[in-house]
Design an enzyme around this catalytic site. Structure first.
Site, PDB file in Angstrom:
ATOM      1  N   ARG A   1      52.715  -6.624   7.607  1.00 57.44           N
ATOM      2  CA  ARG A   1      51.881  -7.605   6.912  1.00 57.44           C
ATOM      3  C   ARG A   1      50.404  -7.208   6.953  1.00 57.44           C
ATOM      4  O   ARG A   1      49.667  -7.431   5.988  1.00 57.44           O
ATOM      5  CB  ARG A   1      52.085  -9.001   7.508  1.00 57.44           C
ATOM      6  CG  ARG A   1      51.471 -10.106   6.675  1.00 57.44           C
ATOM      7  CD  ARG A   1      51.921 -11.473   7.119  1.00 57.44           C
ATOM      8  NE  ARG A   1      51.478 -11.791   8.473  1.00 57.44           N
ATOM      9  CZ  ARG A   1      51.724 -12.952   9.083  1.00 57.44           C
ATOM     10  NH1 ARG A   1      52.426 -13.886   8.453  1.00 57.44           N
ATOM     11  NH2 ARG A   1      51.286 -13.178  10.310  1.00 57.44           N
TER      12      ARG A   1
ATOM     13  N   LYS B   1      46.639 -12.350   5.167  1.00 58.97           N
ATOM     14  CA  LYS B   1      45.972 -13.041   6.272  1.00 58.97           C
ATOM     15  C   LYS B   1      44.510 -12.607   6.367  1.00 58.97           C
ATOM     16  O   LYS B   1      44.042 -12.076   7.389  1.00 58.97           O
ATOM     17  CB  LYS B   1      46.724 -12.779   7.573  1.00 58.97           C
ATOM     18  CG  LYS B   1      46.636 -13.923   8.564  1.00 58.97           C
ATOM     19  CD  LYS B   1      47.671 -13.778   9.657  1.00 58.97           C
ATOM     20  CE  LYS B   1      47.563 -14.877  10.707  1.00 58.97           C
ATOM     21  NZ  LYS B   1      47.824 -16.203  10.158  1.00 58.97           N
TER      22      LYS B   1
ATOM     23  N   GLU C   1      50.916 -25.044   1.626  1.00 61.45           N
ATOM     24  CA  GLU C   1      51.096 -24.923   3.073  1.00 61.45           C
ATOM     25  C   GLU C   1      50.057 -25.749   3.807  1.00 61.45           C
ATOM     26  O   GLU C   1      49.124 -26.282   3.215  1.00 61.45           O
ATOM     27  CB  GLU C   1      51.049 -23.469   3.531  1.00 61.45           C
ATOM     28  CG  GLU C   1      49.765 -22.720   3.241  1.00 61.45           C
ATOM     29  CD  GLU C   1      49.835 -21.274   3.758  1.00 61.45           C
ATOM     30  OE1 GLU C   1      49.799 -21.084   4.984  1.00 61.45           O
ATOM     31  OE2 GLU C   1      49.915 -20.351   2.936  1.00 61.45           O
TER      32      GLU C   1
END
Length: 380
Positions: free
Chosen positions: A125, A227, A263
């Site tokens: 990721r 992220k 989210e």
């Protein structure tokens, strides 16, 4: 350098140093110092009130650091004393937010083993995020090795079984100076750690979420699916406003139609209706959580039908059960959601789907339940 030797209550030998200069540990020996230097055997646990551990920063002993220049590979990193990082005022991360981070945990099993949970997925990721943010990234192997070294060096800070975990924060930042809007010429990969308890102040109590119509976490074409550090500061105002009103956190809707659930500030969301578990599909604005991915696999193996799709907020308000997932939060049950001045409360109890999934996930993470997925990595 003065060295004194004392006995540990647990029967271990502890050699403490009254004064130690800056030192680092090589990648080949994360727990030993260079030749001719004294070997430091720390006490089994650091001096921490493990029964009252919250989710906050506790300074540990060591961190990992590696650098590279643009279009090159990262140098071999080192574990060094925990401390501040010196940056140019023109650093890319300071001026243009060129930075991404990860979060993973180390657990101490009841048998004494130290276990990581799917660190390779964090590495992958980070590479995806680095590509989106035009940054150099460490290889998967270097990432995992750096995490292992950081954990080994800070072993005494890993909480006792059942008292928490060692939260590990890999951080990739553009440290090279750049005045114009362009990728930084140099990048630094850092890994530090802190012992943590529950993420929310409620502990394991159900969360009370607030659906915010005024702020959006991400937009199509942005960086919501990686992220990036730029995804988090913009939600602080929404979080603070919600907490002032007594809510645990904020649930965000999509920025286009303003009716589909995306989210929570730092975790993914799921709803349960009958035997069906649904979660918003990751379409570029939602982070593909590693805990989210793991819960989907576990739920399917436990016989639930799992759907990844658009989830309307009205549908969420009619659910039997709602829960959130994330590395920091693990699996957290939602007790209520407030939307447009309407508050819906969800069923509670030990027989919840979320509780079953939580116990299974944590059981695997701490070595109590067989890991048939090969998710757990033991640090030896």
């Amino acid at each position: 350098m003065m060295i004194r030797q004392t006995s540990n209550l647990r029967g271990l030998i502890q050699i403490s140093l009254s004064k130690v200069g800056a030192r680092c540990l090589t990648s080949q020996a994360a727990s030993a110092l260079r030749e001719n230097e004294p070997v430091v055997r720390y006490e089994e646990y650091a001096d921490v009130d493990w029964n009252n551990l919250s989710f906050g920063l506790t300074q540990t002993d060591y961190m990992y650091k590696a650098k590279c220049t643009l279009n090159n590979t990262f140098e071999q990193g080192q574990v060094t004393n925990y401390g501040n990082v010196e940056l140019s005022p023109a650093a890319g991360v300071l001026n243009y937010g060129q930075g991404i981070f990860e979060g993973t945990k180390a657990f101490r099993g009841e048998d004494g083993r130290i276990l990581l949970f799917r660190p390779d997925q964090n590495a992958i990721r980070m590479q995806i995020g680095a590509e989106r943010m035009c940054m150099q990234s460490p290889s998967i192997q270097q990432f995992v090795d750096a995490v292992k070294q950081t954990v080994i060096a800070n072993k005494r800070w890993i909480p006792p079984p059942g008292k928490g975990s060692l939260y590990i924060r890999p951080l990739l930042i553009g440290t090279g100076p750049t005045l114009g809007v362009s990728p930084a010429p140099e990048y630094t990969f850092l890994v530090y750690a802190s012992p943590v308890g529950n993420y929310f102040k409620e502990g394991t109590a159900p969360l009370n979420l607030y659906v915010n119509n005024d702020f959006h976490r991400a937009t199509r074409g942005g960086a919501g699916g990686v992220k990036s550090i730029t995804n988090y500061a913009p939600v602080l105002k929404a979080i603070l406003r919600a907490k002032e009103q007594g809510f645990s956190d904020v649930l965000y809707l999509d920025s286009v139609h303003k009716k589909y659930v995306e989210e929570v500030s730092a975790c993914n969301i799921f709803l349960v209706k009958g035997n069906v578990i649904s979660t918003p599909s990751t379409v570029g604005t939602i982070l593909e959580g590693i805990t989210r991915k793991s819960i989907i696999d576990l739920a399917r193996d436990l016989g639930y039908k799992v759907e990844e799709r658009l989830v309307g907020v009205d549908e969420l308000m009619e659910a039997d059960e709602v829960f959130t997932t994330g590395t920091a939060v693990s699996v957290a049950t939602v007790g209520s959601i407030t939307y447009n001045d309407r508050r819906v409360e969800y069923k509670m109890g030990d027989e919840l789907v979320s509780q079953n999934l939580y116990k299974t996930l944590v059981g695997i993470q701490v070595g109590k339940i067989e890991d048939k997925y090969n998710w757990v990595v033991e640090i030896k």
